[in-house]
Design a protein around this motif. Structure first.
Motif, PDB file in Angstrom:
ATOM      1  N   GLY A   1       0.867  -1.334  -0.017  1.00  0.00           N
ATOM      2  CA  GLY A   1      -0.138   0.008   0.082  1.00  0.00           C
ATOM      3  C   GLY A   1       0.913   1.275   0.015  1.00  0.00           C
ATOM      4  O   GLY A   1       0.326   2.310   0.464  1.00  0.00           O
ATOM      5  N   SER A   2       2.111   1.186  -0.449  1.00  0.00           N
ATOM      6  CA  SER A   2       2.802   2.475  -0.382  1.00  0.00           C
ATOM      7  C   SER A   2       2.135   3.417  -1.332  1.00  0.00           C
ATOM      8  O   SER A   2       2.089   4.576  -0.959  1.00  0.00           O
ATOM      9  CB  SER A   2       4.201   2.141  -1.103  1.00  0.00           C
ATOM     10  N   ASN A   3       1.529   3.094  -2.550  1.00  0.00           N
ATOM     11  CA  ASN A   3       0.866   4.124  -3.546  1.00  0.00           C
ATOM     12  C   ASN A   3      -0.621   4.465  -2.757  1.00  0.00           C
ATOM     13  O   ASN A   3      -0.776   5.755  -2.752  1.00  0.00           O
ATOM     14  CB  ASN A   3       0.481   3.551  -4.849  1.00  0.00           C
TER      15      ASN A   3
ATOM     16  N   GLU B   1       5.561   6.314  -9.648  1.00  0.00           N
ATOM     17  CA  GLU B   1       4.321   6.157  -9.180  1.00  0.00           C
ATOM     18  C   GLU B   1       4.056   7.081  -8.181  1.00  0.00           C
ATOM     19  O   GLU B   1       3.068   7.709  -8.042  1.00  0.00           O
ATOM     20  CB  GLU B   1       3.985   4.652  -8.868  1.00  0.00           C
TER      21      GLU B   1
HETATM   22  C1  GAR Z   1       2.616  -1.012  -7.736  1.00  0.00           C
HETATM   23  O1  GAR Z   1       4.024  -0.986  -8.406  1.00  0.00           O
HETATM   24  C2  GAR Z   1       1.645  -1.045  -9.037  1.00  0.00           C
HETATM   25  O2  GAR Z   1       1.616  -0.496  -9.991  1.00  0.00           O
HETATM   26  C3  GAR Z   1       1.495  -2.738  -8.971  1.00  0.00           C
HETATM   27  O3  GAR Z   1       1.487  -3.000  -7.670  1.00  0.00           O
HETATM   28  C4  GAR Z   1       2.553  -2.295  -7.010  1.00  0.00           C
HETATM   29  C5  GAR Z   1       1.712  -2.108  -5.569  1.00  0.00           C
HETATM   30  O4  GAR Z   1       2.683  -1.423  -4.786  1.00  0.00           O
HETATM   31  N1  GAR Z   1       0.286  -3.153  -9.786  1.00  0.00           N
HETATM   32  C6  GAR Z   1       0.317  -3.978 -10.791  1.00  0.00           C
HETATM   33  O5  GAR Z   1       1.009  -4.701 -10.988  1.00  0.00           O
HETATM   34  C7  GAR Z   1      -1.135  -4.175 -11.251  1.00  0.00           C
HETATM   35  N2  GAR Z   1      -1.066  -4.931 -12.394  1.00  0.00           N
HETATM   36  P1  GAR Z   1       2.267  -0.804  -3.433  1.00  0.00           P
HETATM   37  O6  GAR Z   1       1.233  -1.816  -2.688  1.00  0.00           O
HETATM   38  O7  GAR Z   1       3.357  -0.572  -2.578  1.00  0.00           O
HETATM   39  O8  GAR Z   1       1.280   0.402  -3.519  1.00  0.00           O
END
Ligand code: GAR
Length: 191
Positions: free
Chosen positions: A12-14, A174
């Motif tokens: 969930g960093s995004n 991102e």
């Molecule tokens: C992110 O890099 C996102 O682009 C990817 O999962 C990661 C989630 O990171 N999504 C996909 O691959 C969807 N096909 P996060 O949990 O740290 O936000």
């Protein structure tokens, strides 16, 4: 006031970046965080920010009206997928036309589709010796990673990059762009 629901399954960093970005905004707020995993760290982080959370089973997600009822109850008008790996069911795409966006860790249409997520994407990019990679924000339709592209940002790759360093470069993009792009899109749709 626009009310966003974030769907996330991972660290969930995004989601964190988005929550923090909209924390002090008056016109857009994150009101709900949903996961398919009851123990996903993103849920604890959301609760720490005072945001309501929801966990759904696969059956609930695909076969019931429970989710729509919850989204309506929270007056959600925009949905953000941030590391959410289940295909969005068509009832949801129909209920939120052009109001669901996803982030993907590659320059679509390359390295997208079922099974192409997270680490697998960066492995494939490395195996193909790509000179660049990046991130894509796109509308969600009924097929994995095929909705219209809203925004892309790229980074140069070096021969010594491995999937881990590629992931870091892409994640940085991102974190930089996702929240502002969501904000601009919501405000543009309002006009
Ligand atoms: C992110 O890099 C996102 O682009 C990817 O999962 C990661 C989630 O990171 N999504 C996909 O691959 C969807 N096909 P996060 O949990 O740290 O936000």
């Amino acid at each position: 006031m626009h009310r966003i629901a974030i769907f996330a399954s991972g660290t969930g960093s995004n989601a964190r970046k988005i929550i923090e970005y909209f924390k002090n905004k008056t016109d857009i707020t994150v009101s709900l965080v949903l996961s398919n995993k009851a123990n996903a760290p993103v849920l604890d982080m959301a609760r720490d920010h005072g945001i309501d959370t929801l966990t759904l089973t696969r059956k609930e997600f695909y076969e019931t009206e429970h989710l729509l009822a919850q989204l309506h109850q929270h007056a959600i008008d925009f949905i953000v997928l941030a590391g959410f790996l289940w295909l969005v069911p068509s009832y949801l795409v129909r209920a939120y036309p052009q109001k669901i966006v996803n982030i993907h860790p590659a320059l679509l249409p390359k390295y997208g589709g079922k099974g192409m997520y997270g680490h697998w994407v960066h492995e494939a990019v490395k195996a193909a010796a790509e000179p660049e990679s990046g991130m894509t924000i796109h509308f969600v339709n009924e097929a994995y990673d095929e909705g219209a592209i809203i925004f892309q940002s790229s980074c140069r790759l070096d021969p010594e990059d491995d999937p881990e360093t590629i992931a870091k470069k892409v994640l940085r993009l991102e974190h930089e762009h996702f929240a502002p792009v969501i904000e601009q899109l919501i405000l543009k749709q309002e006009r």
